[in-house]
Design a protein around this motif. Structure first.
Motif, mmCIF file in Angstrom:
data_model
loop_
_atom_site.group_PDB
_atom_site.id
_atom_site.type_symbol
_atom_site.label_atom_id
_atom_site.label_comp_id
_atom_site.label_asym_id
_atom_site.label_seq_id
_atom_site.Cartn_x
_atom_site.Cartn_y
_atom_site.Cartn_z
ATOM 1 N N PRO A 291 26.600 -37.168 6.992
ATOM 2 C CA PRO A 291 25.830 -38.101 7.808
ATOM 3 C C PRO A 291 26.601 -39.385 8.088
ATOM 4 O O PRO A 291 27.451 -39.816 7.303
ATOM 5 N N VAL A 292 26.270 -39.996 9.233
ATOM 6 C CA VAL A 292 26.835 -41.293 9.591
ATOM 7 C C VAL A 292 25.680 -42.281 9.727
ATOM 8 O O VAL A 292 24.539 -41.903 9.966
ATOM 9 N N SER A 293 26.001 -43.550 9.588
ATOM 10 C CA SER A 293 24.951 -44.567 9.580
ATOM 11 C C SER A 293 24.604 -45.091 10.965
ATOM 12 O O SER A 293 23.768 -45.969 11.112
ATOM 13 N N GLY A 294 25.214 -44.538 11.986
ATOM 14 C CA GLY A 294 24.927 -45.001 13.341
ATOM 15 C C GLY A 294 26.189 -45.442 14.041
ATOM 16 O O GLY A 294 27.308 -45.175 13.596
ATOM 17 N N GLY A 295 26.005 -46.133 15.161
ATOM 18 C CA GLY A 295 27.163 -46.576 15.929
ATOM 19 C C GLY A 295 27.840 -45.414 16.624
ATOM 20 O O GLY A 295 27.222 -44.385 16.924
ATOM 21 N N ASN A 296 29.139 -45.542 16.830
ATOM 22 C CA ASN A 296 29.887 -44.540 17.583
ATOM 23 C C ASN A 296 30.747 -43.661 16.677
ATOM 24 O O ASN A 296 31.614 -42.933 17.155
ATOM 25 N N ALA A 297 30.516 -43.709 15.367
ATOM 26 C CA ALA A 297 31.322 -42.913 14.449
ATOM 27 C C ALA A 297 30.946 -41.443 14.549
ATOM 28 O O ALA A 297 29.772 -41.081 14.668
ATOM 29 N N ALA A 298 31.963 -40.581 14.497
ATOM 30 C CA ALA A 298 31.728 -39.140 14.523
ATOM 31 C C ALA A 298 31.267 -38.670 13.157
ATOM 32 O O ALA A 298 31.652 -39.236 12.130
ATOM 33 N N GLY A 299 30.467 -37.623 13.142
ATOM 34 C CA GLY A 299 30.012 -37.059 11.885
ATOM 35 C C GLY A 299 28.603 -36.536 12.014
ATOM 36 O O GLY A 299 28.016 -36.507 13.096
ATOM 37 N N GLY A 300 28.049 -36.106 10.905
ATOM 38 C CA GLY A 300 26.693 -35.589 10.902
ATOM 39 C C GLY A 300 26.618 -34.160 11.402
ATOM 40 O O GLY A 300 27.606 -33.433 11.436
ATOM 41 N N ASP A 301 25.426 -33.774 11.783
ATOM 42 C CA ASP A 301 25.142 -32.414 12.244
ATOM 43 C C ASP A 301 26.050 -32.049 13.417
ATOM 44 O O ASP A 301 26.020 -32.704 14.464
ATOM 45 N N PRO A 302 26.861 -30.982 13.283
ATOM 46 C CA PRO A 302 27.731 -30.595 14.391
ATOM 47 C C PRO A 302 27.011 -29.847 15.503
ATOM 48 O O PRO A 302 27.595 -29.596 16.566
ATOM 49 N N TYR B 52 34.298 -17.824 20.515
ATOM 50 C CA TYR B 52 34.965 -18.835 19.706
ATOM 51 C C TYR B 52 35.664 -19.900 20.540
ATOM 52 O O TYR B 52 36.114 -20.910 19.994
ATOM 53 N N VAL B 53 35.730 -19.684 21.845
ATOM 54 C CA VAL B 53 36.263 -20.729 22.734
ATOM 55 C C VAL B 53 35.132 -21.631 23.212
ATOM 56 O O VAL B 53 35.213 -22.861 23.133
ATOM 57 N N ILE B 54 34.037 -21.036 23.663
ATOM 58 C CA ILE B 54 32.946 -21.829 24.228
ATOM 59 C C ILE B 54 32.157 -22.579 23.150
ATOM 60 O O ILE B 54 31.602 -23.652 23.415
ATOM 61 N N ASN B 55 32.120 -22.050 21.919
ATOM 62 C CA ASN B 55 31.268 -22.686 20.900
ATOM 63 C C ASN B 55 32.058 -23.575 19.932
ATOM 64 O O ASN B 55 31.598 -23.863 18.834
ATOM 65 N N ALA B 56 33.224 -24.047 20.355
ATOM 66 C CA ALA B 56 34.104 -24.799 19.456
ATOM 67 C C ALA B 56 33.696 -26.257 19.253
ATOM 68 O O ALA B 56 34.309 -26.965 18.450
ATOM 69 N N GLY B 57 32.666 -26.722 19.958
ATOM 70 C CA GLY B 57 32.305 -28.139 19.857
ATOM 71 C C GLY B 57 31.993 -28.591 18.447
ATOM 72 O O GLY B 57 32.379 -29.689 18.027
ATOM 73 N N GLY B 58 31.300 -27.755 17.680
ATOM 74 C CA GLY B 58 30.934 -28.141 16.321
ATOM 75 C C GLY B 58 32.140 -28.301 15.422
ATOM 76 O O GLY B 58 32.250 -29.292 14.683
ATOM 77 N N ILE B 59 33.058 -27.340 15.466
ATOM 78 C CA ILE B 59 34.237 -27.450 14.599
ATOM 79 C C ILE B 59 35.154 -28.569 15.074
ATOM 80 O O ILE B 59 35.846 -29.193 14.260
ATOM 81 N N ILE B 60 35.151 -28.847 16.364
ATOM 82 C CA ILE B 60 35.920 -29.995 16.858
ATOM 83 C C ILE B 60 35.385 -31.277 16.226
ATOM 84 O O ILE B 60 36.151 -32.133 15.761
ATOM 85 N N SER B 61 34.065 -31.408 16.170
ATOM 86 C CA SER B 61 33.460 -32.583 15.539
ATOM 87 C C SER B 61 33.792 -32.645 14.057
ATOM 88 O O SER B 61 34.239 -33.674 13.532
ATOM 89 N N VAL B 62 33.595 -31.521 13.368
ATOM 90 C CA VAL B 62 33.820 -31.457 11.923
ATOM 91 C C VAL B 62 35.283 -31.749 11.580
ATOM 92 O O VAL B 62 35.592 -32.534 10.667
ATOM 93 N N ALA B 63 36.201 -31.121 12.311
ATOM 94 C CA ALA B 63 37.619 -31.292 12.013
ATOM 95 C C ALA B 63 38.091 -32.705 12.335
ATOM 96 O O ALA B 63 38.871 -33.297 11.565
ATOM 97 N N THR B 64 37.622 -33.243 13.442
ATOM 98 C CA THR B 64 38.031 -34.596 13.822
ATOM 99 C C THR B 64 37.546 -35.611 12.790
ATOM 100 O O THR B 64 38.279 -36.521 12.388
ATOM 101 N N GLU B 65 36.306 -35.444 12.341
ATOM 102 C CA GLU B 65 35.756 -36.306 11.286
ATOM 103 C C GLU B 65 36.573 -36.183 10.004
ATOM 104 O O GLU B 65 36.973 -37.189 9.390
#
Length: 355
Positions: free
Chosen positions: A138-149, A287-300
């Protein structure tokens, strides 16, 4: 459980780790397919399998899919997946999550975990008390990445559907385009809401009748029974539930021009991509179209590991590259006569050093 290397879905996995903690009741499988590009990254699935072999099959297939997904998303991460074999009552205790965190920590960073089916942000917080190799916190708000992917996964699928419509139907507008959405949970529901904002005509199906009814009321969508969604006459079928739904029988009954959704491993077996292709149905490799979640998780995770903070803008910028990747796959498919899933697999295998 049989020897994992004799399973048909074993694909020269680097590691298949069976975890048993009698005190907490934990039984889990952690599969790492490849660390060629970085630590194996992929979520943890909490599910009851009447036959544990089905859990092993999921771990093997999903971890391989994560290798391909992370490579095609341009992430410096390999592919891994964990499956916690829940009991019939799906009992989940703090002790069980702690034991799982210890198991992840014991792999010394070869596997990075996050949410998947049956696992919440709160569960990942509990796991993070025992290991740093965890993301989707989880993130506390703002523009930080994280939380539910989930919302990031939805965004990528939405962009991928728009790209598919542009490629197959030759229109930039979603107004009036009929999309049948199978599964209206966190991911599928998010996709439906984004499509509704663009004026798409929606038909929804989900095993949870109350939830799908509420979403249909909210969006002005139609509802069909779960057994009928795959045969719905539509422009786009968007599978967003569990996988292995596209087999000889179901593909023959499809009444759509496009299949584009977020469910993992939609093809029951590898040859079913060719069956879709032969029917003239455009397929967006899952696995190409649904990559948004892992992109979020990995970037975080990567930013936190390096003492930085990733932003939502960072994540969305990477997700917005998904349509171009899909367009390249479809163009290559049409030019060479190979189905899109084969084209994507070939690209991914080369990226992880197995081409």
């Amino acid at each position: 459980m049989t020897a994992f290397w004799t399973e048909p879905d074993f694909d020269d996995h680097e590691m298949v780790h069976v975890v048993r903690d009698r005190k907490s009741g934990l039984m889990a499988i952690i599969a790492v397919h490849s660390t060629h590009l970085g630590p194996g990254a992929g979520g943890t699935r909490f599910w009851h399998y009447p036959d544990p072999k089905d859990g092993l099959r999921d771990a093997l297939r999903l971890s391989r899919g994560m290798s391909y997904k992370n490579a095609m998303a341009g992430l410096p991460m390999g592919g891994g997946k964990a499956v916690i074999l829940a009991d019939e009552s799906r009992t989940k205790t703090p002790e069980l999550l702690s034991a799982f965190g210890d198991a992840v920590e014991g792999l010394n960073g070869r596997y990075v975990t996050a949410e998947d089916v049956g696992i919440s942000e709160a569960d990942m917080v509990a796991v993070s008390q025992r290991t740093s190799h965890v993301s989707g916190l989880p993130v506390s708000g703002g523009n930080a990445a994280g939380g539910d992917p989930g919302p990031f996964t939805s965004y990528g699928i939405y962009l991928g559907i728009k790209a598919a419509v542009q490629h197959k139907l030759r229109t930039d507008s979603m107004a009036g385009v009929h999309v049948a959405v199978q599964g209206t949970g966190s991911v599928g529901g998010g996709v439906a809401r984004l499509l509704a904002e663009d004026g798409a005509r929606l038909t929804l199906a989900d095993i949870h009748a109350d939830g799908v009814a509420a979403l249909a009321d909210e969006l002005g969508a139609a509802i069909v029974a779960p057994d009928d969604i795959l045969t719905t006459h539509c422009d786009v079928l968007s599978p967003n539930a569990l996988g292995a739904i596209l087999d000889d029988e179901s593909i023959a009954a499809l009444n759509t021009q496009i299949v584009a959704g977020g469910a993992n491993n939609q093809l029951a077996r590898t040859h079913h991509g060719q069956v879709l292709f032969d029917r003239g149905i455009l397929y967006a490799p899952d696995y190409v179209i649904n990559a948004g979640g892992i992109i979020s998780v990995a970037t975080e995770y990567l930013a936190r590991r390096d003492g930085n903070v990733a932003t939502i803008d960072d994540v969305n910028g990477l997700i917005e590259q998904i349509p171009d990747r899909l367009a390249t796959i479809w163009q290559t498919s049409e030019a060479g006569g190979a189905s899109p899933d084969v084209v994507a697999d070939t690209m991914a295998q080369e990226l992880i050093g197995r081409g």
